[in-house]
Design an enzyme around this catalytic site. Structure first.
Site, mmCIF file in Angstrom:
data_model
loop_
_atom_site.group_PDB
_atom_site.id
_atom_site.type_symbol
_atom_site.label_atom_id
_atom_site.label_comp_id
_atom_site.label_asym_id
_atom_site.label_seq_id
_atom_site.Cartn_x
_atom_site.Cartn_y
_atom_site.Cartn_z
ATOM 1 N N HIS A 74 -14.911 7.887 0.734
ATOM 2 C CA HIS A 74 -13.932 6.886 0.324
ATOM 3 C C HIS A 74 -12.762 7.543 -0.405
ATOM 4 C CE1 HIS A 74 -13.013 3.102 -2.276
ATOM 5 N NE2 HIS A 74 -12.282 3.120 -1.187
ATOM 6 N N GLU A 77 -10.471 9.043 2.156
ATOM 7 C CA GLU A 77 -9.675 8.023 2.858
ATOM 8 C C GLU A 77 -8.383 7.728 2.091
ATOM 9 O OE1 GLU A 77 -9.119 3.526 2.728
ATOM 10 O OE2 GLU A 77 -11.259 3.948 2.987
ATOM 11 N N HIS A 78 -8.467 7.644 0.769
ATOM 12 C CA HIS A 78 -7.278 7.404 -0.047
ATOM 13 C C HIS A 78 -6.354 8.615 -0.056
ATOM 14 C CE1 HIS A 78 -8.176 3.644 -2.518
ATOM 15 N NE2 HIS A 78 -9.233 3.765 -1.728
ATOM 16 N N GLU A 154 -10.263 -0.353 -7.807
ATOM 17 C CA GLU A 154 -10.753 -1.030 -6.599
ATOM 18 C C GLU A 154 -12.214 -1.424 -6.760
ATOM 19 O OE1 GLU A 154 -11.196 -0.190 -1.778
ATOM 20 O OE2 GLU A 154 -10.411 1.363 -3.089
#
Length: 461
Positions: A74, A77-78, A154
């Site tokens: 994750h 991905e950012h 998030e």
């Protein structure tokens, strides 16, 4: 196209025509890069995705000098949007904004995808920018620490949503210690502990030519696509002349699961209780997946479904109620969701289980079967009006299924499903261990009966 088309990893070229005269082509380059396109007649837009078969399930504990990678998928991905040697984060954003395009990414349990949707004339730009991001992210240390804060926010946002909390706990309860039971985005502890060195190692290990799958749907010419992609990857420094086979697909043997606690209660001072009740489901390649689609549709998809009618329409116990059946390479889940008042939670949970047991005992009607086939066929046809859906279908076909089934084949498979098939699958599901998760102002005793085989459920008949 008659039947599904197999996608062997060792076959360099494939071409076939799918439903609606869509031309599907697939090339496996000598470097192991796989390129799939679906040319849709009359389309003026195009959606492109860069995929790797690496998701949250692939993260690991520290092994000797190899650092732990929890949260890295994750995180990465950012970070791929935060700049390369050639482009800043702002440059990447401007590239798509300037042409009215869309770009984003998603991390899932078994893959990561970076994608964009643009006009057909802007496909070369999209290929170039995505290829640069995919191959040449610098993982700037300052941006790394900045993005850590963004990801923590998030996760906090998701943690404030009781439905998200229930879903994460539900997967953990049903799948136990299986890696698929872990949260996709990591948790605050793993994100705080993540180091740039660990994420960089994860990046270099999994973002190689033999890992890359590129899928494009819409107004696309396959030969031009391959040419643009090869030029973009070569500019990034990839050696496409070095032969390598594509990475093997995951095993599709059903995993042995050891579910967690039968009942999980997460106290929250909310007006509603978010309930999830379910069992282990089917793997993605199970021959009964069309049967599962029909069962899920009849049982909990849409306003005519049994759950909606029993829980909402006849009793007024919930506003939102449905079922779902996500499937992965070696495990799956069948879940039933409802949001209701705390005082009604025990009744609703028992009712959901009882309704599934009714299907197992008495089956569904021929009329329900016909409605489900119509609903699935119509929804599939409407979804395929969007190039995003077609692009995703290509990716899932290549990464997980190893075959491509067009709309006609999907409808043919659904048409073969019988009421006996649905009943047999329901009987299989109710024989599996039930898990229940409740998030809200409630205690375990209020919902224990929904998973306790010795508890009477006749009071909700």
């Amino acid at each position: 196209m008659n039947g599904a088309v197999d996608l062997p990893l060792g076959q360099a070229e494939l071409t076939f025509t799918a439903a609606g005269d869509a031309l599907v082509r697939r090339s496996v380059l000598p470097s192991g890069v796989r390129v799939l396109s679906e040319q849709v007649p009359g389309s003026r837009s195009v959606t492109v995705g860069f995929w790797v078969a690496v998701g949250s399930r692939d993260e690991r504990h520290a092994q000797g000098e190899i650092p732990a990678t929890y949260g890295s998928t994750h995180f990465l991905e950012h970070l791929l949007f935060k700049g390369t040697a050639e482009r800043t984060a702002l440059d990447i954003a401007i590239s798509f904004d300037a042409v009215g395009g869309e770009h984003n990414a998603l991390t899932a349990k078994e893959y990561t995808c970076y994608y964009a949707k643009v006009q057909d004339r802007d496909l070369p730009m999209a290929i170039g920018v995505l290829a640069d991001m995919f191959t040449s992210s610098v993982l700037d240390p300052v941006e790394f620490d900045n993005e850590r804060g963004v990801i923590l926010e998030e996760l906090s946002m998701a943690g404030d949503d009781p439905a998200d909390v229930a879903n994460e706990r539900f997967f953990s309860a049903v799948l136990g210690e299986h890696p698929l039971g872990r949260p996709i985005g990591g948790d605050p502890d793993t994100i705080r502990a993540a180091t740039r060195e660990a994420v960089w190692a994860h990046y270099r290990e999994n973002y190689r030519p033999q890992d890359l799958v590129v899928t494009v749907a819409g107004a696309v010419d396959h030969d031009l696509l391959v040419g643009e992609l090869e030029r973009a990857l070569t500019r990034a420094g990839w050696r496409l002349d070095v032969a390598a086979p594509p990475v093997e697909r995951r095993s599709t043997d059903t995993a042995t699961l050891e579910p967690g606690p039968a009942v999980t209660v997460v106290p929250r001072p909310t007006e509603q209780v978010n309930l999830l009740l379910g069992v282990p489901g089917l793997v993605a390649t199970d021959e009964r997946r069309s049967v599962m689609s029909v069962l899920n549709t009849v049982f909990g998809s849409g306003m005519s479904s049994r759950l909606f009618q029993q829980v909402r329409e006849r009793r007024g116990l919930a506003y939102s109620v449905y079922s779902y059946a996500p499937a992965y390479s070696d495990a799956g889940v069948f879940g039933m969701y409802a949001g209701c008042a705390p005082a009604k939670a025990g009744t609703v949970a028992a009712l959901m289980r009882t309704e599934l047991e009714r299907v197992a005992e008495h089956g569904i009607t021929p009329d329900e079967l016909r409605r489900a086939a119509g609903q699935l066929g119509g929804a599939s046809a409407l979804a395929l009006e969007d190039s995003d859906t077609r692009m995703s279908r290509l990716g899932r076909s290549e990464l997980t299924l190893g075959e491509f089934a067009d709309l006609d084949e999907a409808l043919r498979r659904i048409a073969l499903v019988t009421v006996d098939d649905v009943q047999a699958l329901a009987q299989d599901l109710v024989s599996r261990p039930f898990s229940l998760v409740a998030v809200g102002a409630i205690d375990e005793a209020a919902v224990q009966g929904a998973v306790d085989l010795t508890a009477p459920t006749s009071d909700v008949a």
